[in-house]
Write an enzyme that holds these catalytic residues in place. Sequence first.
Site, PDB file in Angstrom:
ATOM      1  N   ASP A 246      26.477   0.736  11.978  1.00 52.54           N
ATOM      2  CA  ASP A 246      26.553   2.051  12.617  1.00 52.54           C
ATOM      3  C   ASP A 246      27.939   2.468  13.104  1.00 52.54           C
ATOM      4  O   ASP A 246      28.110   3.587  13.581  1.00 52.54           O
ATOM      5  CB  ASP A 246      25.564   2.125  13.774  1.00 52.54           C
ATOM      6  CG  ASP A 246      25.727   0.991  14.788  1.00 52.54           C
ATOM      7  OD1 ASP A 246      26.860   0.466  14.955  1.00 52.54           O
ATOM      8  OD2 ASP A 246      24.718   0.632  15.413  1.00 52.54           O
TER       9      ASP A 246
ATOM     10  N   HIS B 210      27.865  -6.698   7.844  1.00 54.95           N
ATOM     11  CA  HIS B 210      27.005  -6.112   6.795  1.00 54.95           C
ATOM     12  C   HIS B 210      27.551  -4.805   6.251  1.00 54.95           C
ATOM     13  O   HIS B 210      26.834  -4.065   5.580  1.00 54.95           O
ATOM     14  CB  HIS B 210      25.585  -5.918   7.340  1.00 54.95           C
ATOM     15  CG  HIS B 210      24.863  -7.206   7.551  1.00 54.95           C
ATOM     16  ND1 HIS B 210      23.671  -7.281   8.210  1.00 54.95           N
ATOM     17  CD2 HIS B 210      25.170  -8.473   7.200  1.00 54.95           C
ATOM     18  CE1 HIS B 210      23.265  -8.541   8.258  1.00 54.95           C
ATOM     19  NE2 HIS B 210      24.167  -9.278   7.644  1.00 54.95           N
TER      20      HIS B 210
ATOM     21  N   CYS C 295      34.532   6.631 -12.829  1.00 54.23           N
ATOM     22  CA  CYS C 295      34.167   5.906 -14.047  1.00 54.23           C
ATOM     23  C   CYS C 295      32.731   6.160 -14.510  1.00 54.23           C
ATOM     24  O   CYS C 295      32.337   5.658 -15.561  1.00 54.23           O
ATOM     25  CB  CYS C 295      34.380   4.399 -13.845  1.00 54.23           C
ATOM     26  SG  CYS C 295      33.105   3.610 -12.844  1.00 54.23           S
TER      27      CYS C 295
END
Length: 186
Positions: free
Chosen positions: A74, A89, A153
């Site tokens: 967050d 994370h 890409c």
Amino acid sequence: DSGIPDYRGPDSPPRNPMTYQQFIGDPAFRQRYWTRNHIGWRRMDAARPNPGHRALARLERAGLVVGVITQNVDLLHTKAGSRRVIDLHGTYARVRCLDCSTLISRMTLADRLEAANPGFATAALATGIEVAPDADAVVAETDRFRMVDCARCGGMLKPDIVYFGENVPKERVAAAFELVDSAQVL
């Protein structure tokens, strides 16, 4: 305390988070994810640090805290002013191409998704949709949502967060161990 619902607390409803394998292996899961996240990430972005986040930032400025390691995505520690934060994370605010590793901001992706789905976010937000702690908005209709690919890409875009079933990048783990090893107290 910052307005983000608790993910695993005693009063939290059961959650069934998407796994890495589901995200990369099934276009329907990706479409569901991006549809719901296109609404939900805004709640995460609007969240503000609470007194605990601000206290840690003050302790860091005073030289009493050398850094923060968090599994939360967050950015609240950074928003509070902590300078040395390891987002174990990852963070909701970046999106990575799984093919060329290009990073873009979540806001840039939001603009691209809104262009591909005009008015979708405005209409969905007007209905007062429930949003889970991982920015997963409860949107039932996901079949017509148009996803976008990497502008560089054409590869698959994924939030720069660690999903269930995915490994934390080695350099991030090493940085976390280095921070722990340099600390006198945890």
